[in-house]
Design a protein around this motif. Sequence first.
Motif, PDB file in Angstrom:
ATOM      1  N   THR A 128      -5.325   0.315   1.748  1.00 47.03           N
ATOM      2  CA  THR A 128      -4.514  -0.071   0.465  1.00 47.03           C
ATOM      3  C   THR A 128      -4.158  -1.592   0.427  1.00 47.03           C
ATOM      4  OG1 THR A 128      -3.401   2.050   1.343  1.00 47.03           O
ATOM      5  CG2 THR A 128      -2.209   0.748  -0.115  1.00 47.03           C
ATOM      6  N   LEU A 129      -4.276  -2.264   1.596  1.00 45.09           N
ATOM      7  CA  LEU A 129      -3.866  -3.604   1.538  1.00 45.09           C
ATOM      8  C   LEU A 129      -4.699  -4.304   0.941  1.00 45.09           C
ATOM      9  CD1 LEU A 129      -2.246  -4.491   5.189  1.00 45.09           C
ATOM     10  CD2 LEU A 129      -1.044  -4.442   2.926  1.00 45.09           C
ATOM     11  N   ASN A 130      -6.047  -3.991   1.099  1.00 43.62           N
ATOM     12  CA  ASN A 130      -7.274  -4.646   0.435  1.00 43.62           C
ATOM     13  C   ASN A 130      -7.384  -4.596  -0.942  1.00 43.62           C
ATOM     14  OD1 ASN A 130     -10.250  -4.657  -0.642  1.00 43.62           O
ATOM     15  ND2 ASN A 130     -10.416  -5.366   1.505  1.00 43.62           N
ATOM     16  N   ALA A 131      -6.579  -3.471  -1.438  1.00 41.77           N
ATOM     17  CA  ALA A 131      -6.550  -3.114  -3.110  1.00 41.77           C
ATOM     18  C   ALA A 131      -5.168  -3.642  -3.720  1.00 41.77           C
ATOM     19  CB  ALA A 131      -6.541  -1.810  -3.166  1.00 41.77           C
ATOM     20  N   MET A 132      -4.313  -4.212  -2.794  1.00 47.16           N
ATOM     21  CA  MET A 132      -3.014  -4.636  -3.319  1.00 47.16           C
ATOM     22  C   MET A 132      -3.116  -6.000  -3.888  1.00 47.16           C
ATOM     23  SD  MET A 132      -0.015  -3.283  -0.510  1.00 47.16           S
ATOM     24  CE  MET A 132       1.125  -4.286  -1.165  1.00 47.16           C
TER      25      MET A 132
END
Length: 198
Positions: A128-132
Amino acid sequence: MWLLILQVLLIGFSLAMDAFAVSITDGMCYNKLSKGKAVTIPLTFGIFQAAMPLCGYFLASLFADYIDAFDHYIAFFLLLIIGGKMVFDGIKELRSTDGEVKVKKFFYPEVLLQGVATSIDALAVGITLNAMAGVTKANVFGLVAIIGVVTFVISLAGIVIGIKIGKLFKNKASIAEIIGGVVLIGIGIKILVEGIIG
């Protein structure tokens, strides 16, 4: 940037809840914890809760589907083993006829397994962090450190609460161990159900 930090803080609080519950259990069950050993537990949880999202962040493009598909099964399996053993040992002590209650001693490999089990779902958070928006390779280390610190503080509070609850049982350590084992199994079931439904 402040909005991103707030989002990560909320993620950290959310991730720390399982570690908090396990910390209470450890505080209840481990007898005569020294300050050093008591701090080792939340420190371990904090390190794992920071390391897992970091791994998830960098492995996101390679293993995203696999992590999301299996993380809850692994966490459930580990917590089932640890909790089941605690329940078994507690019942065995209750049924003991010699009247002598064994003291559950601090066992770091067990704490390590707990750290893995309570943080494995954080691998998916790394994805998720990678996509934020706003999360970069430059600031991701600081962001996961926030998650680790939040987990450490909340788990430390859990240890203190657990120790106080454990004192109520005094010589009934086996009862505390059974309750703790049931709690761990319950957390494992919760993680499994959330993983299957979500």
